[in-house]
Design a protein around this motif. Sequence first.
Motif, PDB file in Angstrom:
ATOM      1  N   ASN A  59       0.838  -1.199   0.000  1.00 29.84           N
ATOM      2  CA  ASN A  59       0.000   0.000   0.000  1.00 29.84           C
ATOM      3  C   ASN A  59       0.872   1.248   0.000  1.00 29.84           C
ATOM      4  OD1 ASN A  59      -2.710  -1.254   0.415  1.00 29.84           O
ATOM      5  ND2 ASN A  59      -1.685  -2.040   2.242  1.00 29.84           N
ATOM      6  N   ILE A  60       0.323   2.354  -0.464  1.00 25.41           N
ATOM      7  CA  ILE A  60       0.978   3.661  -0.395  1.00 25.41           C
ATOM      8  C   ILE A  60       0.117   4.544   0.497  1.00 25.41           C
ATOM      9  CG2 ILE A  60       1.715   5.697  -1.682  1.00 25.41           C
ATOM     10  CD1 ILE A  60       2.006   3.816  -4.139  1.00 25.41           C
ATOM     11  N   ILE A  61       0.729   5.073   1.544  1.00 26.48           N
ATOM     12  CA  ILE A  61      -0.008   5.888   2.505  1.00 26.48           C
ATOM     13  C   ILE A  61       0.660   7.247   2.623  1.00 26.48           C
ATOM     14  CG2 ILE A  61      -0.757   6.083   4.904  1.00 26.48           C
ATOM     15  CD1 ILE A  61      -0.826   3.017   4.952  1.00 26.48           C
ATOM     16  N   SER A  62      -0.110   8.300   2.371  1.00 29.34           N
ATOM     17  CA  SER A  62       0.368   9.675   2.512  1.00 29.34           C
ATOM     18  C   SER A  62      -0.741  10.500   3.152  1.00 29.34           C
ATOM     19  CB  SER A  62       0.750  10.251   1.137  1.00 29.34           C
ATOM     20  OG  SER A  62      -0.366  10.259   0.270  1.00 29.34           O
ATOM     21  N   GLY A  63      -0.433  11.724   3.525  1.00 25.75           N
ATOM     22  CA  GLY A  63      -1.463  12.606   4.051  1.00 25.75           C
ATOM     23  C   GLY A  63      -1.161  13.155   5.420  1.00 25.75           C
ATOM     24  N   ILE A  64      -2.208  13.508   6.143  1.00 25.50           N
ATOM     25  CA  ILE A  64      -2.123  14.219   7.422  1.00 25.50           C
ATOM     26  C   ILE A  64      -2.659  13.326   8.537  1.00 25.50           C
ATOM     27  CG2 ILE A  64      -2.949  16.232   8.705  1.00 25.50           C
ATOM     28  CD1 ILE A  64      -3.285  17.585   5.903  1.00 25.50           C
ATOM     29  N   TYR A  65      -1.821  13.091   9.547  1.00 24.43           N
ATOM     30  CA  TYR A  65      -2.175  12.231  10.679  1.00 24.43           C
ATOM     31  C   TYR A  65      -1.709  12.951  11.949  1.00 24.43           C
ATOM     32  CZ  TYR A  65      -2.818   9.055   6.830  1.00 24.43           C
ATOM     33  OH  TYR A  65      -3.243   8.493   5.653  1.00 24.43           O
ATOM     34  N   ASN A  66      -2.524  13.864  12.443  1.00 25.20           N
ATOM     35  CA  ASN A  66      -2.149  14.755  13.546  1.00 25.20           C
ATOM     36  C   ASN A  66      -3.089  14.620  14.736  1.00 25.20           C
ATOM     37  OD1 ASN A  66      -0.219  15.828  11.802  1.00 25.20           O
ATOM     38  ND2 ASN A  66      -1.451  17.596  11.269  1.00 25.20           N
ATOM     39  N   ASN A  67      -2.556  14.895  15.915  1.00 22.83           N
ATOM     40  CA  ASN A  67      -3.368  15.034  17.144  1.00 22.83           C
ATOM     41  C   ASN A  67      -4.195  13.799  17.487  1.00 22.83           C
ATOM     42  OD1 ASN A  67      -2.642  17.851  17.690  1.00 22.83           O
ATOM     43  ND2 ASN A  67      -3.738  18.233  15.778  1.00 22.83           N
ATOM     44  N   ASN A  68      -3.682  12.614  17.164  1.00 23.09           N
ATOM     45  CA  ASN A  68      -4.349  11.377  17.566  1.00 23.09           C
ATOM     46  C   ASN A  68      -3.881  10.994  18.970  1.00 23.09           C
ATOM     47  OD1 ASN A  68      -5.863  10.585  15.056  1.00 23.09           O
ATOM     48  ND2 ASN A  68      -3.807  10.900  14.234  1.00 23.09           N
ATOM     49  N   THR A  69      -4.732  10.329  19.743  1.00 24.69           N
ATOM     50  CA  THR A  69      -4.378   9.951  21.110  1.00 24.69           C
ATOM     51  C   THR A  69      -3.185   9.007  21.131  1.00 24.69           C
ATOM     52  OG1 THR A  69      -6.656  10.253  21.828  1.00 24.69           O
ATOM     53  CG2 THR A  69      -5.252   8.915  23.239  1.00 24.69           C
ATOM     54  N   SER A  70      -3.096   8.094  20.173  1.00 24.34           N
ATOM     55  CA  SER A  70      -1.978   7.158  20.076  1.00 24.34           C
ATOM     56  C   SER A  70      -1.052   7.603  18.939  1.00 24.34           C
ATOM     57  CB  SER A  70      -2.515   5.734  19.874  1.00 24.34           C
ATOM     58  OG  SER A  70      -1.476   4.793  19.920  1.00 24.34           O
ATOM     59  N   HIS A  71      -0.566   6.676  18.125  1.00 24.60           N
ATOM     60  CA  HIS A  71       0.364   6.982  17.038  1.00 24.60           C
ATOM     61  C   HIS A  71      -0.352   7.645  15.859  1.00 24.60           C
ATOM     62  CE1 HIS A  71       2.866   4.307  19.331  1.00 24.60           C
ATOM     63  NE2 HIS A  71       2.105   3.258  19.058  1.00 24.60           N
ATOM     64  N   GLY A  72       0.420   8.351  15.044  1.00 28.87           N
ATOM     65  CA  GLY A  72      -0.129   8.850  13.790  1.00 28.87           C
ATOM     66  C   GLY A  72      -0.450   7.693  12.862  1.00 28.87           C
ATOM     67  N   ILE A  73       0.558   6.808  12.642  1.00 29.44           N
ATOM     68  CA  ILE A  73       0.397   5.609  11.819  1.00 29.44           C
ATOM     69  C   ILE A  73       1.034   4.449  12.567  1.00 29.44           C
ATOM     70  CG2 ILE A  73       1.021   4.473   9.643  1.00 29.44           C
ATOM     71  CD1 ILE A  73       1.024   7.231   8.336  1.00 29.44           C
ATOM     72  N   SER A  74       0.354   3.295  12.562  1.00 28.49           N
ATOM     73  CA  SER A  74       0.876   2.111  13.238  1.00 28.49           C
ATOM     74  C   SER A  74       0.784   0.901  12.326  1.00 28.49           C
ATOM     75  CB  SER A  74       0.075   1.847  14.524  1.00 28.49           C
ATOM     76  OG  SER A  74       0.516   0.657  15.148  1.00 28.49           O
ATOM     77  N   LEU A  75       1.901   0.181  12.181  1.00 34.76           N
ATOM     78  CA  LEU A  75       1.934  -1.126  11.524  1.00 34.76           C
ATOM     79  C   LEU A  75       2.159  -2.137  12.636  1.00 34.76           C
ATOM     80  CD1 LEU A  75       2.745   1.002   9.301  1.00 34.76           C
ATOM     81  CD2 LEU A  75       3.943  -0.880   8.201  1.00 34.76           C
TER      82      LEU A  75
END
Length: 132
Positions: A59-75
Amino acid sequence: GGSGIVMNNVKYIYLTGSASNGNTTDGLNMTSVTNSKFDYEASANGGVGANLVSGCTSNIISGIYNNNTSHGISLQATDNGNTLGLLNLISNGGFGISIGAASCTSNVVLAPYYLTNTSGTLSDSGTTTKIV
Protein backbone atom coordinates in the motif's frame (compact mmCIF):
# COMPACT_ATOMS: atom_id res chain seq x y z
CA GLY A 1 -18.25 5.59 18.62
CA GLY A 2 -15.69 3.46 16.87
CA SER A 3 -13.34 3.92 13.94
CA GLY A 4 -13.99 6.26 11.05
CA ILE A 5 -13.35 3.58 8.42
CA VAL A 6 -12.81 -0.14 9.01
CA MET A 7 -11.51 -2.20 6.05
CA ASN A 8 -11.07 -5.98 5.94
CA ASN A 9 -9.89 -7.97 2.91
CA VAL A 10 -9.83 -5.02 0.48
CA LYS A 11 -7.76 -4.78 -2.72
CA TYR A 12 -7.11 -1.95 -5.17
CA ILE A 13 -8.83 0.99 -3.49
CA TYR A 14 -7.75 4.60 -3.98
CA LEU A 15 -8.95 6.85 -1.17
CA THR A 16 -8.17 10.54 -1.54
CA GLY A 17 -9.69 13.88 -0.65
CA SER A 18 -11.36 12.41 2.42
CA ALA A 19 -10.94 12.53 6.19
CA SER A 20 -12.00 10.63 9.28
CA ASN A 21 -11.40 12.91 12.23
CA GLY A 22 -12.61 12.91 15.83
CA ASN A 23 -13.56 9.23 16.11
CA THR A 24 -13.51 7.44 19.48
CA THR A 25 -10.97 4.85 18.24
CA ASP A 26 -8.94 4.83 14.98
CA GLY A 27 -9.37 7.07 11.97
CA LEU A 28 -8.56 4.17 9.61
CA ASN A 29 -8.47 0.56 10.83
CA MET A 30 -7.23 -1.90 8.20
CA THR A 31 -6.72 -5.67 8.09
CA SER A 32 -5.58 -7.49 4.92
CA VAL A 33 -5.71 -4.41 2.69
CA THR A 34 -3.45 -4.74 -0.37
CA ASN A 35 -2.32 -2.78 -3.42
CA SER A 36 -4.16 0.37 -2.38
CA LYS A 37 -3.40 4.08 -2.04
CA PHE A 38 -4.47 6.43 0.73
CA ASP A 39 -3.89 10.17 0.50
CA TYR A 40 -5.94 10.93 3.54
CA GLU A 41 -6.46 12.90 6.74
CA ALA A 42 -7.04 11.06 10.02
CA SER A 43 -6.63 13.48 12.92
CA ALA A 44 -7.91 13.98 16.49
CA ASN A 45 -9.00 10.36 16.87
CA GLY A 46 -9.11 8.52 20.21
CA GLY A 47 -6.76 5.80 18.94
CA VAL A 48 -4.36 5.67 15.97
CA GLY A 49 -4.72 7.86 12.87
CA ALA A 50 -4.12 4.94 10.46
CA ASN A 51 -3.89 1.51 12.10
CA LEU A 52 -2.62 -1.29 9.85
CA VAL A 53 -3.53 -4.23 12.09
CA SER A 54 -2.16 -7.17 10.04
CA GLY A 55 -1.79 -8.48 6.53
CA CYS A 56 -1.61 -5.06 4.87
CA THR A 57 0.79 -5.26 1.91
CA SER A 58 1.96 -3.11 -0.99
CA ASN A 59 0.00 0.00 0.00
CA ILE A 60 0.98 3.66 -0.39
CA ILE A 61 -0.01 5.89 2.51
CA SER A 62 0.37 9.67 2.51
CA GLY A 63 -1.46 12.61 4.05
CA ILE A 64 -2.12 14.22 7.42
CA TYR A 65 -2.17 12.23 10.68
CA ASN A 66 -2.15 14.75 13.55
CA ASN A 67 -3.37 15.03 17.14
CA ASN A 68 -4.35 11.38 17.57
CA THR A 69 -4.38 9.95 21.11
CA SER A 70 -1.98 7.16 20.08
CA HIS A 71 0.36 6.98 17.04
CA GLY A 72 -0.13 8.85 13.79
CA ILE A 73 0.40 5.61 11.82
CA SER A 74 0.88 2.11 13.24
CA LEU A 75 1.93 -1.13 11.52
CA GLN A 76 1.27 -3.95 13.98
CA ALA A 77 2.03 -7.36 12.41
CA THR A 78 2.77 -8.88 8.98
CA ASP A 79 2.31 -5.51 7.28
CA ASN A 80 4.85 -5.80 4.45
CA GLY A 81 6.08 -3.78 1.50
CA ASN A 82 4.14 -0.61 2.29
CA THR A 83 5.35 2.89 1.44
CA LEU A 84 4.65 5.57 4.04
CA GLY A 85 5.53 8.86 2.40
CA LEU A 86 4.89 12.56 2.22
CA LEU A 87 3.28 12.55 5.65
CA ASN A 88 2.41 15.28 8.14
CA LEU A 89 2.71 13.74 11.65
CA ILE A 90 2.22 16.36 14.37
CA SER A 91 1.28 16.18 18.06
CA ASN A 92 0.28 12.52 18.27
CA GLY A 93 0.19 10.97 21.75
CA GLY A 94 2.48 8.10 20.72
CA PHE A 95 5.03 8.02 17.89
CA GLY A 96 4.52 9.70 14.55
CA ILE A 97 5.05 6.24 13.01
CA SER A 98 5.20 2.96 14.93
CA ILE A 99 6.33 -0.22 13.18
CA GLY A 100 5.61 -2.56 16.04
CA ALA A 101 6.80 -6.04 15.09
CA ALA A 102 9.68 -7.87 13.39
CA SER A 103 7.01 -9.52 11.19
CA CYS A 104 6.56 -6.13 9.45
CA THR A 105 9.10 -6.43 6.62
CA SER A 106 10.41 -4.32 3.74
CA ASN A 107 8.42 -1.16 4.45
CA VAL A 108 9.63 2.24 3.23
CA VAL A 109 9.35 5.50 5.19
CA LEU A 110 9.78 8.39 2.74
CA ALA A 111 10.14 12.08 3.67
CA PRO A 112 7.80 12.39 6.67
CA TYR A 113 7.40 15.68 8.52
CA TYR A 114 7.37 15.14 12.29
CA LEU A 115 6.71 17.66 15.05
CA THR A 116 6.11 17.16 18.79
CA ASN A 117 4.87 13.56 18.83
CA THR A 118 4.88 12.58 22.52
CA SER A 119 6.88 9.32 22.24
CA GLY A 120 9.10 10.48 19.35
CA THR A 121 9.24 10.42 15.59
CA LEU A 122 9.64 6.77 14.54
CA SER A 123 9.67 3.49 16.45
CA ASP A 124 10.95 0.76 14.13
CA SER A 125 10.84 -2.86 15.33
CA GLY A 126 10.33 -4.02 11.73
CA THR A 127 12.72 -6.00 9.56
CA THR A 128 14.54 -4.36 6.62
CA THR A 129 12.68 -1.07 6.94
CA LYS A 130 14.10 1.50 4.53
CA ILE A 131 14.09 5.10 5.74
CA VAL A 132 14.64 7.65 2.98
